[in-house]
Design an enzyme around this catalytic site. Sequence first.
Site, short mmCIF file in Angstrom:
data_model
loop_
_atom_site.label_atom_id
_atom_site.label_comp_id
_atom_site.label_asym_id
_atom_site.label_seq_id
_atom_site.Cartn_x
_atom_site.Cartn_y
_atom_site.Cartn_z
CG ASP A 92 -16.13 -0.70 -0.71
OD1 ASP A 92 -15.89 0.38 -1.30
OD2 ASP A 92 -17.28 -1.08 -0.42
CG HIS A 112 -2.36 5.50 -6.69
ND1 HIS A 112 -2.23 4.16 -7.00
CD2 HIS A 112 -2.67 6.13 -7.84
CE1 HIS A 112 -2.45 4.01 -8.31
NE2 HIS A 112 -2.73 5.19 -8.83
CG ASN A 168 -2.76 2.99 -1.01
OD1 ASN A 168 -1.67 2.43 -0.85
ND2 ASN A 168 -3.33 3.06 -2.20
CB SER A 192 11.86 4.68 -1.11
OG SER A 192 10.71 4.94 -1.85
#
Length: 221
Positions: free
Chosen positions: A145, A112, A110, A16
């Site tokens: 990382d 989240h 990213n 989505s």
Amino acid sequence: MKTRLPIGILVSGSGSNLQAIIDHIEEGKLDAVIKVVISDNPQAFALERCRRHNIPYVIINHKDYPLRDDFDQQLIYELQSRGVELVIMAGFMRILTARFLSSFPMRIMNIHPALLPAFPGLHVQRQAVEYGVRFSGCTVHFADDGVDTGPIVIQSVVPVYEDDNEGMLAQRILKEEHKIYPQAIQWFAEGRLEVKGRKVHLRAAKELHVTPQHNPSLVIR
Ligand code: GAR
């Protein structure tokens, strides 16, 4: 003609967020071009979205790669050979290796579904409901990382209601994800994001006054 940022999008599931990015591009609100979508899951509905919008996609099934480094090497090849400048993780459920991260330094974003640094990891909407927090939300950040630890670009807040379950909260958060991810990518495309240590500065932002819900406030809607 405007230059468009070449992006590659990594997915594992419904897609989505991918759809929101496609829609913003098609509506002329996001100056990006999707060079490739890569899924580690051959059944991901995200791939159906690619077919509907004629977007090139590749399946790299992690089950075919016993060695994690080989999987990431293939990802890197597919992205670099298409000239991808920003990698977008959109519900991609694999942790990246150091090799991948160093191939795209501060060029991997990213999303989240929590207000980091609270609730990193998996099943975070359930955790938020069970913990009893009154607010949750979503975060777009650059990958580093750690797990969900990189410099934060934008966050959006949603309330958590007493009768919420995991699914209800996840839906409320997703609506916000679909606004802030295209916005973060557009800022990157405009060259306005500057990472200094943990902090991401938004350059020349006349709209830097903050709304109660989004920080920084949204420009594209
Ligand atoms: C989204 O809620 C995204 O934030 C989350 O997975 C969902 C994917 O939905 N990502 C993570 O939890 C990563 N740790 P989508 O496939 O419909 O975009």
